[in-house]
Every structure is written in C-alpha cells, then in structure tokens.
Design a protein around this motif. Sequence first.
Motif, mmCIF file in Angstrom:
data_model
loop_
_atom_site.group_PDB
_atom_site.id
_atom_site.type_symbol
_atom_site.label_atom_id
_atom_site.label_comp_id
_atom_site.label_asym_id
_atom_site.label_seq_id
_atom_site.Cartn_x
_atom_site.Cartn_y
_atom_site.Cartn_z
ATOM 1 N N UNK A 199 0.923 -1.170 -0.065
ATOM 2 C CA UNK A 199 -0.069 0.067 0.117
ATOM 3 C C UNK A 199 0.793 1.221 0.086
ATOM 4 N N UNK A 200 0.409 2.187 -0.849
ATOM 5 C CA UNK A 200 1.514 3.440 -0.934
ATOM 6 C C UNK A 200 0.679 4.814 -0.703
ATOM 7 N N UNK A 201 1.142 5.596 -0.017
ATOM 8 C CA UNK A 201 0.779 6.939 0.189
ATOM 9 C C UNK A 201 1.606 7.825 -0.416
ATOM 10 N N UNK A 202 1.173 8.719 -1.233
ATOM 11 C CA UNK A 202 2.094 9.717 -1.939
ATOM 12 C C UNK A 202 1.849 11.254 -1.274
ATOM 13 N N UNK A 203 2.934 11.980 -0.665
ATOM 14 C CA UNK A 203 2.600 13.139 -0.007
ATOM 15 C C UNK A 203 3.333 14.057 -1.017
ATOM 16 N N UNK A 204 3.629 15.340 -0.605
ATOM 17 C CA UNK A 204 4.217 16.310 -1.396
ATOM 18 C C UNK A 204 5.815 16.046 -1.813
ATOM 19 N N UNK A 207 7.437 9.330 -0.447
ATOM 20 C CA UNK A 207 6.377 8.194 -0.643
ATOM 21 C C UNK A 207 6.476 7.475 0.454
ATOM 22 N N UNK A 208 5.349 7.145 1.204
ATOM 23 C CA UNK A 208 5.152 6.089 2.273
ATOM 24 C C UNK A 208 4.550 4.655 1.826
ATOM 25 N N UNK A 209 5.318 3.806 2.302
ATOM 26 C CA UNK A 209 5.277 2.438 1.953
ATOM 27 C C UNK A 209 4.754 1.577 3.135
ATOM 28 N N UNK A 210 3.613 0.975 3.132
ATOM 29 C CA UNK A 210 2.704 0.097 4.200
ATOM 30 C C UNK A 210 2.781 -1.204 3.777
ATOM 31 N N UNK A 211 2.982 -2.121 4.510
ATOM 32 C CA UNK A 211 2.671 -3.595 4.730
ATOM 33 C C UNK A 211 1.169 -3.829 5.247
ATOM 34 N N UNK A 212 0.393 -4.547 4.363
ATOM 35 C CA UNK A 212 -0.766 -4.546 4.911
ATOM 36 C C UNK A 212 -0.848 -5.731 5.607
ATOM 37 N N UNK A 213 -1.234 -6.051 7.239
ATOM 38 C CA UNK A 213 -1.113 -7.095 8.011
ATOM 39 C C UNK A 213 -2.388 -7.636 8.389
ATOM 40 N N UNK A 285 3.774 1.123 8.650
ATOM 41 C CA UNK A 285 4.661 1.816 7.861
ATOM 42 C C UNK A 285 5.995 1.125 7.891
ATOM 43 N N UNK A 286 6.525 1.057 6.696
ATOM 44 C CA UNK A 286 7.810 0.335 6.470
ATOM 45 C C UNK A 286 8.950 1.258 6.481
ATOM 46 N N UNK A 287 8.767 2.533 5.892
ATOM 47 C CA UNK A 287 9.589 3.483 5.691
ATOM 48 C C UNK A 287 9.164 4.837 6.444
#
Length: 288
Positions: A199-204, A207-213, A285-287
């Motif tokens: 799952x990714x979230x893009x901000x200004x 990029x935030x990378x999430x692991x769905x658990x 969140x992974x990063x």
Amino acid sequence: MNKRNKSAGNWIIVGIAAFLMAGICICFVVNREKQKLEAAKLYEQTAGSEDVTGEDVSESRSGKDFNQSDMGDESSTEKSTDQLRDGLSKKQADYSAELPVNIAEIQKDMPDVYGWIEIPGTKVNYPVVQREDDNLYYLDKTPDGSSNIEGSIFSEDYNRRDFTDPVTVLYGHNMKNGDMFGELHLYEDKSFFDANRDLYIYLKDKKLTYRIFAAVLFDNRHIMQSYDFSGEDSILPFIREIMNIRNMRSNVDRDISILPTDKILTLSTCHGMGSDYRYLVLGVLQND
C-alpha cells in the motif's frame, strides 16, 4: 338534398373529432416513451452505487464528525470518479517515478487534497482529502467539490495530514462497482490477501510504503474516539484486538511484528452485513 348535405357535414365533424383524438393519443404515447427513456438514462447514471443506511452523527470538537454509516443516496452524480481520476492523472505527466503524483500541482485547484493512496492489484488509486471543521463534507463530494454519491477518500481532523499519528484512519464508500473502497472486500479472500500486501501513500515530498497485515470485519466503533492513542504503547490495545479477530471474512498475518512506535494506517468502509459492521484493512509503515 338538404338532408344529404347535413349528413355529410355531420360525418366531417365526426372525422375531425376522430383525427384530433388520434393526435392526442399519439402525443400521449410519445411523451410516455420519452419519460421512460429519460428514466432509463437516470438509472444508468446512478446504477452501481450501494445504498447504505445511516446513523446519527455524533457531535465533537469539529462540530461535524463522520460516522462510517452516515452514507446516503441523495447526491446527484455530476462528474464520474473515473473522469476526475483521469483528469488528475494527466496533471502528473513527466513527474518522477518515485513520486508519480504531484500533490502541490493538484492543490492549486483542490486545496484539500494532501495525499494520494494507491493499492496495487485493486482500483484504489485516489487523492486523499481533509476538510477543515467539517468531517462530513467529502461524504458526497469529489475533491474538486462536485456532488457525487461516491464521495472521496478522506480523513477526519483527528489525524494530522502527514501520517505521523500512531493510527491514521481513512474512510471511503463501499461501492458496488468497486470504486472508492469497494474493492477492499477482495481482502476477504485469503489468496488475494496473501498476494496483495503493498500500500502506498504519496505526499508532497515523499512516498510512504505500508505492509498490509490485517483485513478484518469489525464493529462500527469510531476508532479515533474509542481508543486513546496519545501515550506510550498506545496502539497496542487496538492492535491486540485486531490480531485476536477470527472469522471467515477476516485475514490476519499474526507472524508480523508490530512495535509500539509503529505507525498504522487503517482503511475503513461499510460491509454488506449491515450498519453495525465495518470492514478494515490495516497496514504498518515500512519507511519514514
């Protein structure tokens, strides 16, 4: 001779009357068919949206708070979600591969957009919005303010816009055609859950990378009001409750390690079982 003329005149009157009656009937039929056609077009425009019953909305510091079941069907569709998404995507041309969405550019026209969510393998690929002092605003509006029953993907003002809170909750409608958060229900299938965990979230600026658990059938509690996420280890009671859910519609990776300092993103939508339930998809969140 007079009688013959009188009889002919009567037949002319009868003929004219019959002609007028036939014209009236034809006009009536044509009008009815036109109404049916317009009704059919309206049905086609609104088909695919799920009608979800509502509950009372609780009052809080924002004045207007959102309850996931507060979804109606009174809004008219002025612009389809696909059209809006395509239009926004065109603005991203030649942007970097790392940040494929230019939030600053989008904000020139839609200032409430502060991020973008993407889940590969699903239709989830939308801007994320938050309206100051009105948590209900985007229930039935697209990010550009157009009325649309599909609404937007949005957060409440309990959460900051940088995803640094211990738990951030994003809401979206459960649409029958899979739009918005409709395809989150794909995670009820174990094989899909196992194969689609990014799952990714893009901000200004990042990029935030999430692991769905976890993808679970939950109750209708307002998460941000029901749990205290302000202290140390504050996420643990919530995470324990998620990890302990066991039912046929839920999938949980119990081998994953969640730390008290982790940042959790929770996606919330309605479920066909009724207004007492929500379907949640959670990522860590992974990063940063």
